[in-house]
Design an enzyme around this catalytic site. Sequence first.
Site, PDB file in Angstrom:
ATOM      1  N   SER A 116       0.870  -1.171   0.000  1.00 20.91           N
ATOM      2  CA  SER A 116       0.000   0.000   0.000  1.00 20.91           C
ATOM      3  C   SER A 116       0.901   1.213   0.000  1.00 20.91           C
ATOM      4  O   SER A 116       2.123   1.097   0.163  1.00 20.91           O
ATOM      5  CB  SER A 116      -0.914   0.020   1.233  1.00 20.91           C
ATOM      6  OG  SER A 116      -0.181   0.405   2.396  1.00 20.91           O
ATOM      7  N   ASN A 117       0.322   2.376  -0.177  1.00 27.31           N
ATOM      8  CA  ASN A 117       1.137   3.579  -0.170  1.00 27.31           C
ATOM      9  C   ASN A 117       1.762   3.843   1.188  1.00 27.31           C
ATOM     10  O   ASN A 117       2.761   4.543   1.296  1.00 27.31           O
ATOM     11  CB  ASN A 117       0.287   4.787  -0.612  1.00 27.31           C
ATOM     12  CG  ASN A 117       1.108   6.036  -0.773  1.00 27.31           C
ATOM     13  OD1 ASN A 117       2.196   6.004  -1.339  1.00 27.31           O
ATOM     14  ND2 ASN A 117       0.609   7.141  -0.254  1.00 27.31           N
ATOM     15  N   GLY A 118       1.179   3.271   2.235  1.00 25.55           N
ATOM     16  CA  GLY A 118       1.752   3.456   3.561  1.00 25.55           C
ATOM     17  C   GLY A 118       2.942   2.566   3.836  1.00 25.55           C
ATOM     18  O   GLY A 118       3.701   2.813   4.777  1.00 25.55           O
ATOM     19  N   VAL A 150       3.574  -5.201   3.354  1.00 30.73           N
ATOM     20  CA  VAL A 150       3.396  -6.306   4.291  1.00 30.73           C
ATOM     21  C   VAL A 150       4.141  -7.483   3.691  1.00 30.73           C
ATOM     22  O   VAL A 150       3.900  -7.862   2.532  1.00 30.73           O
ATOM     23  CB  VAL A 150       1.912  -6.649   4.498  1.00 30.73           C
ATOM     24  CG1 VAL A 150       1.780  -7.806   5.494  1.00 30.73           C
ATOM     25  CG2 VAL A 150       1.137  -5.435   4.982  1.00 30.73           C
ATOM     26  N   ASP A 173     -12.432  -1.876  11.762  1.00 33.03           N
ATOM     27  CA  ASP A 173     -12.206  -2.075  10.327  1.00 33.03           C
ATOM     28  C   ASP A 173     -12.544  -3.509   9.949  1.00 33.03           C
ATOM     29  O   ASP A 173     -11.764  -4.217   9.308  1.00 33.03           O
ATOM     30  CB  ASP A 173     -10.756  -1.747   9.961  1.00 33.03           C
ATOM     31  CG  ASP A 173     -10.543  -1.604   8.454  1.00 33.03           C
ATOM     32  OD1 ASP A 173     -11.533  -1.406   7.732  1.00 33.03           O
ATOM     33  OD2 ASP A 173      -9.388  -1.691   8.006  1.00 33.03           O
TER      34      ASP A 173
END
Length: 879
Positions: A235-237, A240, A365
Site C-alpha cells: 500500500s502507499n503506507g 506487508v 475495520d
Amino acid sequence: MNDQYELYCLADRLFYDTLDGRRGDHPDFPLVARQVPEGWEHQATDTWMHYAPLATRRPAQGWKIHVSACLEDAERALEAVWDYCVPRDIAFKFLRNRPVMTMLNSKAAARGSSGKLVTIYPLDEGQLELTLKELNGLLHGVRGPYILSDLRYAEGPLYVRYGGFTPRRCLGGNGELVLAVEDGEGRLVPDVREPAFSLPSWVTLPEFLEPHLAARNAVTTNGLPYTIESVMQFSNGGGVYLGRDLRSGERVVLKEARPYAGLDAADRDAVARLAHERDMLERLSGLEAVPALLDYFTLGEHHFLVQEFVDGNPLQRLLVQRYPLTRADCDQEAVAGYTSWVLEVLPKVRRAVESLHGRGVVFGDLHPNNILITEQGRLVLIDYEVATLAADRDRAALAHPAFGAPADRQGVEVDVYALACLCLGLFAPQLTIMLPLDRAKVVQLAGLITETFPVAPAVIEEAVRTIMGTAPVTARPIPAPGRDGWPQVRAAMCRAILASATPEREDRLFPGDVAQFQPGGGISLAYGAAGVLYALAATGAGRFPEHEDWLRGRALAPGRGTGIGFYDGLHGVAHVLDLLGHRQDALDTVELCLREKWESLELGLFGGLAGAGLNLLHLGAAAGEPALTDLALRTVDVCADRLGGPDDVPETSGGSSPRAGLMYGSSGPALLFLHAYERTGDTSLLDRAAVALRQDLRRCTSGEDGTLQVNQGWRTLPYLDEGSVGIGLVLARYLAHRDDDDFRAALDGCRLVTRGRYFVQPGLFTGRSGMVAALATGLGPASHGSDTDLAEQIRGLSWHALPYGGGLAFPGDQLLRLSMDFATGTAGVLFAMGAALHGQPVSLPFTGPPGGTGALTGALPVRGSAERLRSDDESPKEV
C-alpha cells in the site's frame, strides 16, 4: 478500492465530482487565488494548478524536481516554490487543495506518484543543480513523504527523476497508449513511472547527483534478524511481507510504515497507525482471535512491526470460491450449502469481535479481507491500525466503504454495524457499499436475500434493524425492472437522468464515472453526454434538443487533450450526432479527428483504430462520402498489418500484457474486419477476423461450470468490455458468415456466463446490463433457455436500483456514487433494457444484425418536450 474514486467522492454525496474549490466544503490552497504573473500562462485541472512563462520554451522532457510536504508544511512549501520560480521564469505545477493532497497520499493511493505536492521543470541540468541547491536551503525543515519513483536530494523534501514535461504518447508493451519520452535515437518509448527510482538507459546521471544515489543505495536490510521471503501486499503506507525469524526459523509477518505517507481521514500517517497497532496488539495479547506481537523496530526512516504468521485464507477469498450465484450451474443444493457455511462463519466472527470488546477495544475495520480462517478452524482478525478504545467512543479514521458505520454510531456500535453489513454482504457481496446513497435500500436487499437464500428471515431482519438504527428512514418507491412495465421503468430512468442534468457546467452535462473528468470525457459516448443522449433516443425515452445543443457546441470546439476514439473521444460523439440527425456537425467533428495522428492509435474498439474505422465506414455509407470509406478501408489495412498471428499474444490478459475483449482486445479489430467484409465481400477479411478472434480466445479459460471467461491470471472476467460475453458477440457475427466448430464451442461457453445470477455492478460495460444487452442481441437467439435467462437478468437489476429525482437510477463503477453515463450507469442500464424490451431494434453500435453499420441505421426522430413520456404507463409516440 480504487483511490481515484474516493477522491471524487469528496465533493458530492450522490455523484462523483471534482474538488476545484467551488464544490463541497473544501477550499483550495490560498495560493490558488494569487494573481497569475504577467507574461505567464495558467491551466487549472481537477487536481493540479499549472503555471508556465510564455517567453520561455520548455523542453519536452528532462530532469524534473518534485517537492514533498506533509499537510502542516504544505503552504510554506508552496509559497517558497512560487516565490523562487516566478522571478526566474521556471515552470511548475502544484496540487490545488488539502483534500486532493490527502487522497493522493492516502493508504490506497498509487505508490509511483504519491507524495508529490509540487513539480518543477528546470530548463537544463545547470538550472536543475542550482534550483535544487537553493530550494534545499529555502525548504529546510519541511517534512514530507518519500517519493518512491524519485531520487532524493540530500535529506530534505526535494526529489528528482527524468521524464516527460509535456504529454506525448506511444504504444506501450500492453498495446495501449501510454505517456512517452524520446529515447537516444529520437523514438518515443514509454515513460516508466514505477514506485522505484530508475534511469533510462540513454540518460546519464548528472555527476552532482551521484552522492545522493550512493546514499540511497546504502540503506539495506543486512544485519536484521529477519529475512524477507515474499511480498504479501503493498500500500502507499508501506508493505506487508512474509518473512522468517533467522533465530528461531519461524515464519513471521513484517508490516512496514513510511513516515508522512498513507494518510487517513484523521491525517495520521502510516507510522502513527503502526505504532498504534503495536499498542493495541499488546493490549489484546493472548486472545485467540488476535495475532501475537513479536517485535517492533526502525530501519532508516521506516518502521516495522513483526507479528505471528497465521496460515489462513481471508474470508473474502473463501467467499469468492464458494459463492454459488456467479456459477452457471448453480442449483438450490449449492445455494443451501453456501447458506449453511455462512451461518457457521457469522457466529465465529461475532465471538471474535466480542472478545476484543471484552478487552475494551473496538476493531473498527471489520471486513472479509481482515478476517483469516485457518484449515483448523481458527478465526483471526488482522489489521489493528485504526482500532479504538471502547471507552473513548471514537470512530475509525479508515474503514472499508461497504462496512463503515454512519456518523450516528460510535464505539462498539461501529463493530456492531459492520457485523450487520457482513451478514448481508456474505449473501450480497459488496452491495452494502450503496447504503450511504439510500439507507432504506437495506430493506429491499434483505427481501432479495431471503427470496434467494434459505436463511431464516429473523437473521436478516436483525441485521436490517441494526443498519437502519433509530433515526426514521422512509423508503421511496421505485419501479422494479422485470416486475413493472417497460414504459414505467423507462420513464423512471428518464426522469432520474434529466433531474441530474447540469447544462450550466462546461465540463459535463450528466454526472457519470470519474473518467468523464479526463479531457473530453464529459462529451464522450462512454462517460459523457453523447452516450446519455444516445441511450435516451434509441430506447424511445425522448429527444432533448437543448441538451443536444450543449453537446454540439462542445464537439465542434473540444477542450485541449480530447481524444479521438470511439467510446472515449470524438469519433463516438460524431457517430451519435449523425444518428441524432446532425450530420454536418458529425462530419465536421470527424474532420477534427482526421487532423490528429490517428494511425498511432492502439487497435481497440474503445479508443483505437477499430472504433475509428467502424465509424468511418458508417459515415462513409450514410453520408455518401467515399473519401471516408476509403479512409476506413485504409484503417482496416493498418489493423491487419499490426495484428500479428493467433499466438502473438500472451495467454493472460491485462497488467503488462495486452487486454482481451470487445472494447480493448482483438475482438474490436475482428468486428472491423467483419464489417469491412460485409461491405466489400473480400474473404481475406474473414480470415483476419478469425485470427483476431483466436487471439482473444487464447486469453480465455474454461471454468468448472463450463463457462468461458477471459483469464487475467488472478481472476476471470465475463463482462462486455474486456470479458468473454463481448467476445461472444463478435463470434456470433463471424459465425453468421462462416462456420467453425471451435468458434461454435467457444460461443457456447461465452453464452453460459449470462446464466450467472449475481453481478457486483449493474453497468453495461462491467456488470449485469452487459449480460442483458448481449442476450438481447447476438447471444440470445441460439441459446437454449435464453428468454428465461434474459428475464432473470432484467429482474436482477433490482439488486442495484436506487431512487433519484423522482425516478430510478443506478450506481456507477465501485458503487460509491450514482452514475448516469452509458458505460457504467443509468443510461447504460436503460439502453440494455431497451435492447430487450423496446419495440424497435436497439443494439450496441456495430453489433446489430450483419449487414448493418450501427445500432441505428438512420437519424432518430426529433421529439420536443411535449412528446416525451407523459406517464409511467404511456408509451411514447413513434415518428
